[in-house]
Write a protein that holds these residues in place. Structure first.
Motif, PDB file in Angstrom:
ATOM      1  N   GLY A  84     -14.036   8.212  -4.473  1.00 49.28           N
ATOM      2  CA  GLY A  84     -13.507   7.157  -5.329  1.00 49.28           C
ATOM      3  C   GLY A  84     -12.083   7.373  -5.786  1.00 49.28           C
ATOM      4  O   GLY A  84     -11.617   6.664  -6.693  1.00 49.28           O
ATOM      5  N   TRP A  85     -11.389   8.299  -5.197  1.00 52.80           N
ATOM      6  CA  TRP A  85     -10.013   8.607  -5.618  1.00 52.80           C
ATOM      7  C   TRP A  85      -9.102   7.413  -5.382  1.00 52.80           C
ATOM      8  O   TRP A  85      -9.044   6.864  -4.294  1.00 52.80           O
ATOM      9  N   ASP A  86      -8.399   6.986  -6.407  1.00 51.66           N
ATOM     10  CA  ASP A  86      -7.494   5.836  -6.308  1.00 51.66           C
ATOM     11  C   ASP A  86      -6.196   6.166  -7.028  1.00 51.66           C
ATOM     12  O   ASP A  86      -6.035   5.894  -8.223  1.00 51.66           O
ATOM     13  N   ASP A 119       0.802  -1.226   0.000  1.00 50.48           N
ATOM     14  CA  ASP A 119       0.000   0.000   0.000  1.00 50.48           C
ATOM     15  C   ASP A 119       0.831   1.271   0.000  1.00 50.48           C
ATOM     16  O   ASP A 119       0.274   2.369  -0.067  1.00 50.48           O
ATOM     17  N   ARG A 141      -1.932   4.066  -0.820  1.00 51.41           N
ATOM     18  CA  ARG A 141      -2.634   4.640   0.324  1.00 51.41           C
ATOM     19  C   ARG A 141      -1.681   5.432   1.207  1.00 51.41           C
ATOM     20  O   ARG A 141      -2.097   6.074   2.170  1.00 51.41           O
TER      21      ARG A 141
END
Length: 469
Positions: free
Chosen positions: A218-220, A100, A224
């Protein structure tokens, strides 16, 4: 509280009262470590405690990013069972420390693959609040806000309590100073007639600019957590030699934290556009691109109190009995390296273990400080050496010992860089290396003769990987 041993809290050997100075992260953990063995634990803090997770005046660094290493999370769960569960219930993120996270350093972008090595991402106010909430529910533990400790009771041989600025005196069988990097312990020792511990400072003149971000629904972005450390010598741009940034998800809907860092007096600005330009100057499009789609709804906070400071309580023969300094009050590391909270948690855990062993022998509390420092000195020395070694790479670093300037001899980063390069070539080995940096594993395996020999044999090959982005 579930997970604690009720038998440890029984028996006539329990001393009456312990006092903890400071009610932040280290103080709450110290209270948890002492609670089973004292009839009463009083935690004193000069600040007012918020009723919900919130930034408070007594923790000016709270607005900036905080990294809780895997070993720190593990120790906090041991001291305060249910800590991780409550954090997650309140919105903390649970991340795979490799898959991540995008991390850029002198070797380029770190390997990314799925592992079981996980850690929590959350704001400092949430971490502190959950720790204090759980500690305050332990039997015998009391938190007192607006209680400024002005000195110690006792004499040069033994501490017997504390004196508040109001004039109130609180007698105690044991005192823990967990009041942070501004701890006034040397002055208090002087008032008792005890010598101050030796003190070393390493200042690479870091500065922070931080704010909480709002990201789109929905930001990807493909990660992370995103982090870049200063490259030092061999950087691709002059700016990337001393500039850094990190951003990651924290609790709250669509909420991330951003911290931009500059060393050697190259401090990041407060204006949003200037801050974006500062990040872009590092020369990695991924860093500046990560800020293109986010909003800056809150003000940008600045902080520049990042000096490494080590007070040598462990080697201090003249310290009075029944008193220990814990966390930043003992050793404050440059927070950019993310060791402070984890070091404090491991120290608190060791304090609880050594207290149980010490009292099981049937003696009084004299000698407990010796046990505590002996059990934790290696940890503190490791964090100190790794933090200061990296700061020694940076131009303009200043070192003083007991107030006297010291000649700065830049330590070679050659071996450390090659160890990191060697570890990155094998997934299993890389996980072990990450466990070491997360303080879950001793670095002894990296000093094994076969490891040292292999790195020496591949010296040039591994060296070519450094700054070859």
């Amino acid at each position: 509280m579930a997970g604690r041993d009720p038998e440890r809290a029984r028996g006539p050997e329990r001393p009456a009262r312990a006092v903890v100075i400071g009610g932040s992260v280290a103080g709450s953990l110290a209270a948890a470590a002492l609670a089973d063995r004292f009839g009463e634990v009083v935690v004193l803090d000069r600040d007012a405690f918020p009723e919900a997770p919130a930034q408070r005046a007594g923790v000016p660094q709270g607005a900036h990013f905080h990294a809780l290493l895997a070993a720190g999370r593990q120790a906090m769960d041991a001291l305060l069972p249910g800590f991780s569960a409550q954090m997650l219930e309140m919105g903390a993120a649970d991340l795979d420390s490799t898959a991540d996270v995008m991390r850029l350093d002198r070797l380029g972008w770190s390997p990314r693959f799925a592992t079981s090595l996980r850690f929590l991402m959350a704001s400092r106010p949430l971490i502190e609040w959950v720790l204090r909430d759980r500690a305050s529910h332990l039997p015998g533990v009391t938190f007192r806000s607006r209680s400024d400790v002005a000195g110690l009771l006792g004499d040069a041989t033994r501490v017997t309590g504390v004196r508040l600025a109001s004039g109130e005196e609180i007698v105690a069988d044991f005192v823990v100073d967990a009041s942070g990097r501004r701890a006034r312990t040397p002055d208090w020792f002087a008032e008792l007639g005890a010598p101050a511990p030796s003190e070393e400072l390493v200042n690479a003149h870091w500065g922070y600019a931080s704010t909480f971000l709002r990201v789109p629904d929905g930001w990807d972005p493909g990660f992370r957590a995103l982090a870049c450390v200063p490259f030092g010598e061999g950087a691709l741009t002059p700016e990337s030699e001393r500039r850094a940034m990190a951003m990651w998800v924290v609790e709250g809907e669509n909420r991330w934290v951003l911290t931009v860092q500059g060393s050697a007096g190259d401090y990041p600005p407060r204006d949003v556009d200037d801050l974006k330009a500062f990040v872009a100057s590092i020369g990695a499009p991924e860093l500046s691109g990560a800020l293109d789609a986010v909003e800056f709804p809150e003000k940008i906070a600045l902080w520049r109190d990042t000096t490494n400071r080590l007070r040598d309580f462990a080697g201090h023969d003249g310290r009075p009995e029944r008193f220990v300094a814990l966390g930043d009050a003992w050793a404050a590391f440059n927070p950019v390296y993310g060791q402070g909270m984890t070091s404090a948690a491991l120290q608190a855990q060791a304090l609880g273990d050594q207290l149980a062993t010490h009292l099981a022998g049937g003696g009084d509390l004299d000698g407990l400080a010796d046990r505590f420092y002996a059990a934790t000195r290696e940890l503190v020395d490791f964090c100190w050496s790794s933090s200061t070694a990296l700061d020694h790479r940076l131009p303009g670093v200043e070192v003083t010992r007991d107030g006297e300037p010291q000649e700065v001899v830049a330590g070679s980063a050659d071996h450390g860089d090659r160890v990191a390069a060697w570890a990155s070539l094998d997934p299993e080995r890389y996980v072990r290396y990450r466990e070491t940096t997360q303080l879950l594993r001793s670095n002894a395996w990296l000093q094994a003769p076969e490891v040292v020999a292999e790195i020496q044999e591949r010296w040039d090959e591994l060296g070519a990987m450094v700054t070859a982005r």
